[in-house]
Scaffold this active site. Sequence first.
Site, PDB file in Angstrom:
ATOM      1  N   TYR A 167     106.422  74.555   8.160  1.00 27.18           N
ATOM      2  CA  TYR A 167     106.691  75.124   6.840  1.00 27.18           C
ATOM      3  C   TYR A 167     105.668  76.219   6.565  1.00 27.18           C
ATOM      4  O   TYR A 167     104.470  76.034   6.781  1.00 27.18           O
ATOM      5  CB  TYR A 167     106.573  74.029   5.771  1.00 27.18           C
ATOM      6  CG  TYR A 167     106.771  74.520   4.352  1.00 27.18           C
ATOM      7  CD1 TYR A 167     108.010  74.983   3.918  1.00 27.18           C
ATOM      8  CD2 TYR A 167     105.716  74.502   3.433  1.00 27.18           C
ATOM      9  CE1 TYR A 167     108.198  75.416   2.613  1.00 27.18           C
ATOM     10  CE2 TYR A 167     105.904  74.933   2.127  1.00 27.18           C
ATOM     11  CZ  TYR A 167     107.140  75.395   1.720  1.00 27.18           C
ATOM     12  OH  TYR A 167     107.323  75.822   0.422  1.00 27.18           O
ATOM     13  N   ASP A 179      99.076  79.884  10.944  1.00 24.54           N
ATOM     14  CA  ASP A 179      99.215  79.538   9.533  1.00 24.54           C
ATOM     15  C   ASP A 179      98.257  78.382   9.243  1.00 24.54           C
ATOM     16  O   ASP A 179      98.575  77.213   9.473  1.00 24.54           O
ATOM     17  CB  ASP A 179     100.656  79.165   9.195  1.00 24.54           C
ATOM     18  CG  ASP A 179     100.826  78.841   7.706  1.00 24.54           C
ATOM     19  OD1 ASP A 179      99.802  78.827   6.973  1.00 24.54           O
ATOM     20  OD2 ASP A 179     101.967  78.599   7.280  1.00 24.54           O
ATOM     21  N   LYS A 222      95.410  76.929  -0.245  1.00 24.29           N
ATOM     22  CA  LYS A 222      94.904  75.576  -0.544  1.00 24.29           C
ATOM     23  C   LYS A 222      93.380  75.539  -0.717  1.00 24.29           C
ATOM     24  O   LYS A 222      92.898  75.929  -1.765  1.00 24.29           O
ATOM     25  CB  LYS A 222      95.438  74.581   0.486  1.00 24.29           C
ATOM     26  CG  LYS A 222      96.986  74.556   0.446  1.00 24.29           C
ATOM     27  CD  LYS A 222      97.683  73.423   1.138  1.00 24.29           C
ATOM     28  CE  LYS A 222      99.156  73.392   0.752  1.00 24.29           C
ATOM     29  NZ  LYS A 222     100.098  73.715   1.785  1.00 24.29           N
TER      30      LYS A 222
HETATM   31  C1  LIG Z   1     101.305  74.757   1.646  1.00 23.32           C
HETATM   32  C2  LIG Z   1     101.625  75.604   2.795  1.00 23.32           C
HETATM   33  C3  LIG Z   1     102.154  76.892   2.641  1.00 23.32           C
HETATM   34  C4  LIG Z   1     102.584  77.435   1.308  1.00 23.32           C
HETATM   35  O1  LIG Z   1     101.542  77.568   0.415  1.00 23.32           O
HETATM   36  P1  LIG Z   1     101.881  77.648  -1.168  1.00 23.32           P
HETATM   37  O2  LIG Z   1     100.542  77.889  -1.801  1.00 23.32           O
HETATM   38  O3  LIG Z   1     102.502  76.339  -1.527  1.00 23.32           O
HETATM   39  O4  LIG Z   1     102.816  78.779  -1.351  1.00 23.32           O
HETATM   40  C5  LIG Z   1     102.310  77.674   3.767  1.00 23.32           C
HETATM   41  N1  LIG Z   1     101.961  77.223   4.984  1.00 23.32           N
HETATM   42  C6  LIG Z   1     101.477  75.979   5.178  1.00 23.32           C
HETATM   43  C7  LIG Z   1     101.098  75.547   6.545  1.00 23.32           C
HETATM   44  C8  LIG Z   1     101.292  75.126   4.090  1.00 23.32           C
HETATM   45  O5  LIG Z   1     100.840  73.892   4.294  1.00 23.32           O
END
Ligand SMILES: *Cc1c(COP(=O)(O)O)cnc(C)c1O
Length: 429
Positions: free
Chosen positions: A146, A241, A269
């Site tokens: 994701y 990511d 995060k």
């Molecule tokens: C949480 C997450 C996202 C998206 O971040 P948001 O701040 O919710 O838009 C993208 N990539 C990974 C791996 C994530 O865990």
Amino acid sequence: MKISSEKSQQIFAAAQSLMPGGVNSPARAFGAVGGTPLVIDRGEGAYIYDVDGNQLIDYIQSWGPMILGHKHPAVMESVETALTKGFSFGAPTVGENELAELIIEAVASVEKVRLVNSGTEATMSAIRLARGFTGRDVIVKFAGNYHGHVDSLLVAAGSSAATLAVPDSPGVTAGTSQDTLILTYNHSEEVRQAFEQHGDRIAGVIFEPVVGNMGCVIPDHEFLQTLRDCTTASGALLIFDEVMTGFRLAYGGAQQIWGITPDLTTLGKIVGGGMPIGAYGGRADIMNHILPAGKVFQAGTLSGNPIACAAGSATLRELRDNPPYQQLEEMSLKLASGLQQAAEASGQQCCVQRVGSMMTIFFHPGPVKCWEDAAKSDTEKFGRYFWGMIENGVYLPCSQYEALFVSAAHTEKDIQTTIDAAVNVLAGI
Ligand SMILES: *Cc1c(COP(=O)(O)O)cnc(C)c1O
């Protein structure tokens, strides 16, 4: 449900007439486990307190950002100081330099960084940059990974075959997702074949260097090396990511523990310490393609917001100066082995997968290496486990396909309480 939830029920009922599904982000609605979500009043360290006054050991930690626990004194102080100066100016502030410097010092592959407002913005911008820099169209992603709700990344293949993707959500056009190629996580041969067939069209590969978003899934070293080798050979960019893994698995992120250097890294995060933020960074020659240094458009009214920068910088400084990683490893190891033993003692077919303070108990014998494996988990049993744990005062991610997070505020006693709860619950579901 044994714990009281009257006020949560009332508030959530009202929320459903105000917001779609009663929430501002779908996972919060407890759709995967059934029942009514708890409405949270406040947090303190490793605990959250709901509006009915229940205290719960929190393993969501805002889905990762609160690695220091809720209301860490150093973060509170930094934010309180920033608040006295005003919230946002839309002009350069010194706080942006501080956070950018901390990120660049910490993450080996990042020479320059751009701050944005969410992880989604970070990945969206990073793939735009990869396309702008290479002049190519195709982005490779992996099923079950994701990357936020970016249109072109909201695709997950139904089969493990390398297919040009079909959109996953109404509203995402076939045109938007047709340049996204979905492959199987941990499947090096598919990666090699995709580069043989489409190599000169691939702008970049984006992936989670430890997956949290299909439950915790760990990449093989060969898979990581294949990604690096294929992207280098074809001139595509490798994008880690690290929105979830950055500053969690190590101060330098997953790239530090795996020893692989990406071209671009996306963050979120933890870098905001609980305030809305995201960041993407990498080699300076690539990053200099972003407006106004270069021509790839990307902007934001609230980007580099002073309050978010203050929360993020205080969090990173604390992680740098008082590294909790050894303690996180010890607590997480204790929790993971306790959960595994509890599962075995109860005769449940479970496997616990973990890297550092990220882990998942899969209701599947394992190992879980890709989305196809994860999808075979017994999600109904997970739902019963989830509610059983809540009744024992433990707040877990409300889906089989999310990782739980241990924070620096979790004590040995919290971990033992959690294991004792799991022993009870697993024996009765
Ligand atoms: C949480 C997450 C996202 C998206 O971040 P948001 O701040 O919710 O838009 C993208 N990539 C990974 C791996 C994530 O865990």
